[in-house]
Design a protein around this motif. Structure first.
Motif, PDB file in Angstrom:
ATOM      1  N   GLU A   4       9.252   0.203  -1.702  1.00 33.50           N
ATOM      2  CA  GLU A   4       8.123   1.117  -1.826  1.00 33.50           C
ATOM      3  C   GLU A   4       7.057   0.573  -2.756  1.00 33.50           C
ATOM      4  O   GLU A   4       5.862   0.862  -2.610  1.00 33.50           O
ATOM      5  CB  GLU A   4       8.593   2.486  -2.328  1.00 33.50           C
ATOM      6  N   LYS A   5       7.489  -0.199  -3.749  1.00 30.85           N
ATOM      7  CA  LYS A   5       6.520  -0.762  -4.699  1.00 30.85           C
ATOM      8  C   LYS A   5       5.643  -1.799  -3.997  1.00 30.85           C
ATOM      9  O   LYS A   5       4.413  -1.745  -4.105  1.00 30.85           O
ATOM     10  CB  LYS A   5       7.274  -1.397  -5.878  1.00 30.85           C
ATOM     11  N   THR A   6       6.264  -2.697  -3.247  1.00 25.48           N
ATOM     12  CA  THR A   6       5.456  -3.701  -2.544  1.00 25.48           C
ATOM     13  C   THR A   6       4.549  -3.017  -1.527  1.00 25.48           C
ATOM     14  O   THR A   6       3.414  -3.442  -1.302  1.00 25.48           O
ATOM     15  CB  THR A   6       6.336  -4.760  -1.844  1.00 25.48           C
ATOM     16  N   ALA A   7       5.053  -1.944  -0.942  1.00 25.40           N
ATOM     17  CA  ALA A   7       4.262  -1.226   0.064  1.00 25.40           C
ATOM     18  C   ALA A   7       3.025  -0.598  -0.572  1.00 25.40           C
ATOM     19  O   ALA A   7       1.909  -0.726  -0.063  1.00 25.40           O
ATOM     20  CB  ALA A   7       5.125  -0.152   0.727  1.00 25.40           C
ATOM     21  N   LEU A   8       3.233   0.068  -1.704  1.00 20.68           N
ATOM     22  CA  LEU A   8       2.083   0.740  -2.330  1.00 20.68           C
ATOM     23  C   LEU A   8       1.057  -0.287  -2.806  1.00 20.68           C
ATOM     24  O   LEU A   8      -0.162  -0.090  -2.686  1.00 20.68           O
ATOM     25  CB  LEU A   8       2.548   1.640  -3.477  1.00 20.68           C
ATOM     26  N   GLU A   9       1.544  -1.402  -3.311  1.00 19.30           N
ATOM     27  CA  GLU A   9       0.617  -2.442  -3.780  1.00 19.30           C
ATOM     28  C   GLU A   9      -0.178  -3.043  -2.626  1.00 19.30           C
ATOM     29  O   GLU A   9      -1.384  -3.302  -2.749  1.00 19.30           O
ATOM     30  CB  GLU A   9       1.397  -3.524  -4.534  1.00 19.30           C
ATOM     31  N   ALA A  19      -0.921  -1.490   0.126  1.00 20.35           N
ATOM     32  CA  ALA A  19      -1.888  -0.464   0.526  1.00 20.35           C
ATOM     33  C   ALA A  19      -3.072  -0.470  -0.439  1.00 20.35           C
ATOM     34  O   ALA A  19      -4.231  -0.314  -0.033  1.00 20.35           O
ATOM     35  CB  ALA A  19      -1.215   0.906   0.553  1.00 20.35           C
ATOM     36  N   LEU A  20      -2.787  -0.682  -1.714  1.00 22.26           N
ATOM     37  CA  LEU A  20      -3.870  -0.730  -2.700  1.00 22.26           C
ATOM     38  C   LEU A  20      -4.769  -1.941  -2.435  1.00 22.26           C
ATOM     39  O   LEU A  20      -5.991  -1.874  -2.598  1.00 22.26           O
ATOM     40  CB  LEU A  20      -3.277  -0.788  -4.119  1.00 22.26           C
ATOM     41  N   GLY A  21      -4.147  -3.038  -1.989  1.00 21.39           N
ATOM     42  CA  GLY A  21      -4.933  -4.232  -1.651  1.00 21.39           C
ATOM     43  C   GLY A  21      -5.853  -3.967  -0.464  1.00 21.39           C
ATOM     44  O   GLY A  21      -7.003  -4.421  -0.431  1.00 21.39           O
ATOM     45  N   MET A  22      -5.341  -3.224   0.511  1.00 19.28           N
ATOM     46  CA  MET A  22      -6.182  -2.877   1.657  1.00 19.28           C
ATOM     47  C   MET A  22      -7.344  -1.987   1.207  1.00 19.28           C
ATOM     48  O   MET A  22      -8.475  -2.155   1.659  1.00 19.28           O
ATOM     49  CB  MET A  22      -5.337  -2.189   2.728  1.00 19.28           C
ATOM     50  N   SER A  23      -7.047  -1.085   0.293  1.00 20.43           N
ATOM     51  CA  SER A  23      -8.092  -0.221  -0.247  1.00 20.43           C
ATOM     52  C   SER A  23      -9.116  -1.044  -1.045  1.00 20.43           C
ATOM     53  O   SER A  23     -10.325  -0.823  -0.949  1.00 20.43           O
ATOM     54  CB  SER A  23      -7.452   0.852  -1.133  1.00 20.43           C
ATOM     55  N   ALA A  64     -10.050  -3.915  -0.418  1.00 20.03           N
ATOM     56  CA  ALA A  64     -10.918  -4.568   0.571  1.00 20.03           C
ATOM     57  C   ALA A  64     -11.785  -3.561   1.327  1.00 20.03           C
ATOM     58  O   ALA A  64     -12.431  -3.910   2.307  1.00 20.03           O
ATOM     59  CB  ALA A  64     -10.078  -5.393   1.533  1.00 20.03           C
ATOM     60  N   GLY A  65     -11.749  -2.316   0.907  1.00 18.38           N
ATOM     61  CA  GLY A  65     -12.702  -1.339   1.443  1.00 18.38           C
ATOM     62  C   GLY A  65     -12.194  -0.510   2.607  1.00 18.38           C
ATOM     63  O   GLY A  65     -12.923   0.334   3.134  1.00 18.38           O
ATOM     64  N   LYS A  66     -10.948  -0.726   3.038  1.00 23.81           N
ATOM     65  CA  LYS A  66     -10.462  -0.031   4.235  1.00 23.81           C
ATOM     66  C   LYS A  66      -9.510   1.099   3.872  1.00 23.81           C
ATOM     67  O   LYS A  66      -8.984   1.164   2.766  1.00 23.81           O
ATOM     68  CB  LYS A  66      -9.780  -1.043   5.153  1.00 23.81           C
ATOM     69  N   ARG A  67      -9.290   1.966   4.853  1.00 24.72           N
ATOM     70  CA  ARG A  67      -8.432   3.126   4.629  1.00 24.72           C
ATOM     71  C   ARG A  67      -6.963   2.759   4.836  1.00 24.72           C
ATOM     72  O   ARG A  67      -6.597   2.196   5.864  1.00 24.72           O
ATOM     73  CB  ARG A  67      -8.833   4.264   5.570  1.00 24.72           C
ATOM     74  N   ALA A  68      -6.151   3.110   3.840  1.00 23.49           N
ATOM     75  CA  ALA A  68      -4.747   2.722   3.878  1.00 23.49           C
ATOM     76  C   ALA A  68      -3.855   3.924   3.607  1.00 23.49           C
ATOM     77  O   ALA A  68      -4.226   4.851   2.884  1.00 23.49           O
ATOM     78  CB  ALA A  68      -4.466   1.631   2.844  1.00 23.49           C
ATOM     79  N   LEU A  69      -2.654   3.874   4.222  1.00 25.45           N
ATOM     80  CA  LEU A  69      -1.656   4.926   4.070  1.00 25.45           C
ATOM     81  C   LEU A  69      -0.356   4.255   3.667  1.00 25.45           C
ATOM     82  O   LEU A  69       0.016   3.227   4.239  1.00 25.45           O
ATOM     83  CB  LEU A  69      -1.487   5.643   5.418  1.00 25.45           C
ATOM     84  N   VAL A  70       0.323   4.818   2.672  1.00 23.30           N
ATOM     85  CA  VAL A  70       1.637   4.281   2.318  1.00 23.30           C
ATOM     86  C   VAL A  70       2.622   5.442   2.353  1.00 23.30           C
ATOM     87  O   VAL A  70       2.307   6.546   1.923  1.00 23.30           O
ATOM     88  CB  VAL A  70       1.605   3.549   0.953  1.00 23.30           C
ATOM     89  N   THR A  71       3.810   5.189   2.938  1.00 25.31           N
ATOM     90  CA  THR A  71       4.769   6.270   3.155  1.00 25.31           C
ATOM     91  C   THR A  71       6.113   5.947   2.508  1.00 25.31           C
ATOM     92  O   THR A  71       6.522   4.791   2.460  1.00 25.31           O
ATOM     93  CB  THR A  71       5.022   6.509   4.654  1.00 25.31           C
ATOM     94  N   MET A  72       6.777   6.984   2.037  1.00 20.69           N
ATOM     95  CA  MET A  72       8.097   6.795   1.423  1.00 20.69           C
ATOM     96  C   MET A  72       8.751   8.152   1.253  1.00 20.69           C
ATOM     97  O   MET A  72       8.104   9.184   1.370  1.00 20.69           O
ATOM     98  CB  MET A  72       7.953   6.122   0.055  1.00 20.69           C
ATOM     99  N   LYS A  73      10.051   8.127   0.960  1.00 30.04           N
ATOM    100  CA  LYS A  73      10.710   9.372   0.588  1.00 30.04           C
ATOM    101  C   LYS A  73      10.513   9.584  -0.900  1.00 30.04           C
ATOM    102  O   LYS A  73      10.087   8.667  -1.620  1.00 30.04           O
ATOM    103  CB  LYS A  73      12.185   9.358   0.985  1.00 30.04           C
ATOM    104  N   ALA A  75       6.543   3.870  -8.770  1.00 26.99           N
ATOM    105  CA  ALA A  75       5.843   4.636  -9.808  1.00 26.99           C
ATOM    106  C   ALA A  75       4.862   3.769 -10.597  1.00 26.99           C
ATOM    107  O   ALA A  75       3.796   4.247 -11.006  1.00 26.99           O
ATOM    108  CB  ALA A  75       6.853   5.290 -10.752  1.00 26.99           C
ATOM    109  N   ASP A  76       5.196   2.503 -10.787  1.00 26.69           N
ATOM    110  CA  ASP A  76       4.316   1.652 -11.594  1.00 26.69           C
ATOM    111  C   ASP A  76       2.952   1.475 -10.918  1.00 26.69           C
ATOM    112  O   ASP A  76       1.917   1.837 -11.494  1.00 26.69           O
ATOM    113  CB  ASP A  76       5.025   0.317 -11.879  1.00 26.69           C
ATOM    114  N   PRO A  77       2.915   0.967  -9.680  1.00 19.94           N
ATOM    115  CA  PRO A  77       1.591   0.907  -9.037  1.00 19.94           C
ATOM    116  C   PRO A  77       0.961   2.282  -8.836  1.00 19.94           C
ATOM    117  O   PRO A  77      -0.272   2.408  -8.885  1.00 19.94           O
ATOM    118  CB  PRO A  77       1.866   0.222  -7.695  1.00 19.94           C
TER     119      PRO A  77
END
Ligand SMILES: Cc1ncc(C[n+]2csc(CCOP(=O)(O)OP(=O)(O)O)c2C)c(N)n1
Ligand code: SF4
Lengths: 194, 531
Positions: free
Chosen positions: B58-63, B65-69, B71-80, B88-90
């Motif tokens: 989940e951490k790599t996923a959120l990071e 997604a933040l990288g996509m953001s 770069a100006g684009k809309r990003a979604l990250v999903t997890m339980k 939590a850190d990112p």
């Protein structure tokens, strides 16, 4: 009009396919629908259930309250008993007869049937046997759906069309086999429920 | 009319796609998994080339997604929900950097722990990070939350948390789709230092985030997700969060006689809440998860006795709500069950499938450990956690993903030698690698058994991130190659497998045993898809 249905069974028995067929038929018949599914466990063999609610006006709760389900459809006889607290007084139960015994402490079958037969409106259906007889063992769930169909607020034709939608990806032959299974199941209860 | 009857999860996914989503990231976990799966199945996503792959955790996923953001684009990250602990850190720090393209963090909580280790409430994280949180109450709101959330995210340059719960995630209803927006163009942040959290910069950004709190609250006051519905009987007022609104209205099909404040966006709209509390003699708070809103309303240390909920026993302190519990809390008449569960009904717990490779590994492990005192097998989360139950009784822990290896290390530090860590292949890639490095550095006699069924089975057979190179990874981390062993968990290999495990148990250092055989469910699905 409002019909609340609890669907029960054991993982791998096709409970969610029944739910999907009813859901498609209900929506295509212009009804409001809410349907919860139990997801998550890939392993087979655990108890699973789904709540299906259909009405001619908006539905609020995704869950069916205790003591209010109009119909309980179960792919396994002991599983039907597990969800009795959901059933309204006098609600109908349509259940498979054949048990799925995958636990060491499965109760004596006589006691299971006796508990079921104590209910006011119960249909114990040989869905598996019928499906096997049709050389379509995988369609036992659809036989049971057929048996439960007279109690649903959607027409048989709508359910058959929905079978086409849900199984369409698997090809014409599978769809036809399931429609035949549906009709065999419906014949079991159609007379009794008129 | 187009038939669109999605699960809550699918509604959110479609909403995000229709709102110009460019990338979906995540790690599977019930009840969140179907969000990504819906994006992956979508023909539009494929045609547009929307990024839509599972990540290592989940951490790599959120990071990402933040990288996509960035770069100006809309990003979604999903997890339980527990995935947000890993991310939590990112998550906390993205609240400080803020976003460029819209960023939605969709987290599905699991009250009643239908398939989780705990029932933590992600709204607490939203509050902790000081960012807006949406809590859709039905499938249409789940769909609408995406476009609305992206807009909110971009308007204030903050991530937006979308909190779902099992019941909405896994329930279907008809949804109307809205206009389809184009994806956003690549556009780097106007401020090149926006994502540089050096202390001096962070302090400035944090002040900025704090300054936005009043705006977030003002947004909540006028949000379409928050609604005050007046009612004539003011002896009682009800504050209903998310899906609990449905359970409430189930009791009043012709309209609730009491004032109701439906909440679907946080921070709490203070004026709306004050209006309810001022108007009514008593207020019952309905919320899934923790009594977060109730605590805020009660205040501390002043206890007015007018607010009721999970904290005073009006509702159960733990567990998922339902129409019956809500009805009782409001004092309305609820139907009682007409029939009890007959005593003869036995539990039917989930079990490993017939022929599951994990069963063969546990049989071999149990036999190999015969002669050692019990209590030395640490494990992890996945199908194989069922090894804690009869007939195996093979493992003694399951805490959080990756904890098998690190807890085993700690136990060897304490003198329990050897210790065994049993971990699935997906869990090993998710958060076993760093722990294994600790073990290697300490030279601890931990015997890591990687249950490599070549998939993430528990959540439905998603790809496993380190598939195909687990042995190389272990060697690369410093495990001696001769103590990286591979076995095939099959009944006919049983004696050999026991021998391999015994040899490694006798070795005074770190070993990795890879037990490799494909999950039979995944294999079956693959065959069917191929057929
Ligand atoms: C932090 C976190 N993320 C996700 C999950 C959900 N989850 C539980 S087990 C599991 C994966 C298990 O895969 P693997 O380790 O390969 O074991 P298998 O189920 O295949 O036996 C996942 C994704 C979780 N419990 N915690
Ligand atoms: S789904 Fe796969 S890994 Fe899980 S119990 Fe079944 S065979 Fe084993």
């Amino acid at each position: 009009m409002k019909t609340d249905v609890v669907l029960a069974g054991v993982g791998g028995q096709g409970v969610l396919s029944i739910a999907a067929i009813i859901a498609v038929a209900a929506v295509d018949s212009g009804l409001h629908l809410k349907q919860t599914e139990v997801h998550g466990m890939s392993q087979r063999g655990g108890a699973v259930q789904s709540h299906l609610r259909m009405a001619d006006r908006p539905i609020h709760s995704d869950l069916i309250a205790d003591g209010t389900a109009d119909l309980l459809i179960s792919m396994e006889p002991m599983e039907a008993l597990r969800y009795l607290p959901s059933l309204a007084a006098g609600g109908a139960v349509v259940t498979e007869r054949a048990p799925l015994v995958n636990i060491p402490d499965y109760p004596p079958l006589d006691a299971v049937y006796a508990a079921l037969e104590a209910l006011p409106r119960v249909w114990i259906v040989d869905a598996e046997a019928i499906a096997r007889d049709m050389r379509a063992s995988r369609a036992a769930n659809v036989v049971l759906l057929g048996a439960a169909s007279p109690f649903l607020p959607v027409a048989a034709g709508a359910l058959e069309a929905a079978i086409g939608v849900v199984f369409g990806r698997k090809g014409e032959a599978v769809v036809e086999q399931n429609i035949a299974a549906f009709r065999r199941g419906r014949a079991v209860t159609a007379a009794a429920s008129d | 009319m187009e038939r669109f009857v999605p699960l809550g999860n699918e509604a959110l996914a479609q909403g995000a796609l229709d709102a110009g989503l460019s990338g979906c990231y995540g790690y599977p976990g019930t009840p969140s998994t179907e969000i990504m799966e819906a994006v992956q199945r979508s023909p539009e996503a494929a045609a547009r080339g929307v990024h839509r792959s599972w990540c290592a955790n989940e951490k790599t996923a959120l990071e990402a997604a933040l990288g996509m953001s960035y770069a100006g684009k809309r990003a979604l990250v999903t997890m339980k929900h527990v995935g947000l602990n890993v991310a939590a850190d990112p998550f906390m720090n993205a609240a400080i950097t803020g976003v460029n393209g819209g960023l939605l963090v969709a987290v599905a909580d699991d009250p009643s722990m239908h398939s989780s280790q705990n029932e933590q409430d992600s709204r607490a994280y939203g509050r902790f990070a000081l960012i807006p949180t949406l809590e859709p109450g039905n499938q249409q709101e789940a769909y609408d939350a995406a476009a609305y959330g992206f807009e909110l995210s971009e308007k204030y340059a903050v991530p937006v948390l979308v909190r779902l719960t099992t019941r909405l995630s896994h329930s279907r209803s008809a949804v109307a789709r809205r206009e389809i927006q184009p994806e956003r163009p690549l556009k780097l942040p106007a401020n090149p230092q926006q994502f540089v959290l050096l202390p001096a910069i962070s302090r400035r950004y944090y002040a900025g985030l704090l300054a936005k709190q009043a705006d977030f609250e003002a947004e909540a006051e006028r949000s379409p997700f928050n609604r005050y519905e007046d009612g004539p009987d003011r002896r009682l007022g009800i504050l209903a969060c998310g899906i609990t609104y449905n359970y409430l209205m189930e009791h009043f099909p012709d309209g609730c006689p009491h004032p109701v404040l439906k909440i679907g966006q946080y921070p709490l709209p203070r004026a709306l809440v004050a209006r309810l509390v001022d108007a009514c003699e008593r207020v019952v708070v309905l919320e899934e998860g923790a009594p977060l809103v109730e605590e805020l309303l009660r205040g501390f240390p002043v206890e007015t006795g007018r607010v009721h909920g999970r904290l005073d026993g009006t509702l159960p302190r733990a567990g998922e709500l339902n129409p019956t519990l809500v009805g009782r809390a409001l004092g309305v008449e609820v139907p009682a069950s007409a029939y009890a569960v007959p005593e003869i009904v036995a539990n039917r717990p989930p079990q490993l499938c017939q022929g599951c490779p994990h069963g063969d590994t546990y049989r071999a492990l149990n036999e190999a450990l015969d002669g050692y005192a019990r209590g030395r097998v640490f494990s992890d989360i996945g199908c194989y956690t069922l090894g804690a139950l009869p007939p195996y009784n093979a493992i003694q822990s399951c805490v959080d993903m990756g904890a098998s290896i690190t807890m085993a290390k700690g136990a060897t530090d304490a003198g329990l030698r050897p210790a065994v860590a049993v971990i699935g292949d997906s869990t090993f890639s998710h958060s076993g690698l760093t722990g294994l490095l600790d073990v290697v550095n300490a030279g601890a006699p931990v015997k890591v058994i990687v249950l490599d069924n070549e998939t993430t089975a528990m959540t439905g057979g998603q790809p496993s991130p380190a598939h195909g190179h687990i042995e190389q990874v272990a060697i690369g981390l410093g495990v001696p190659a001769e103590h990286v062993r591979t076995i095939t968990p099959l009944p006919r290999q049983h004696a050999q497998n026991v021998a391999v495990i015994r040899e490694e148990l006798a070795y005074e250092g770190v070993s990795v045993i890879v037990a490799r055989r494909e999950c039979i469910e995944t294999a079956r699905r693959r065959r069917r898809a191929g057929a």
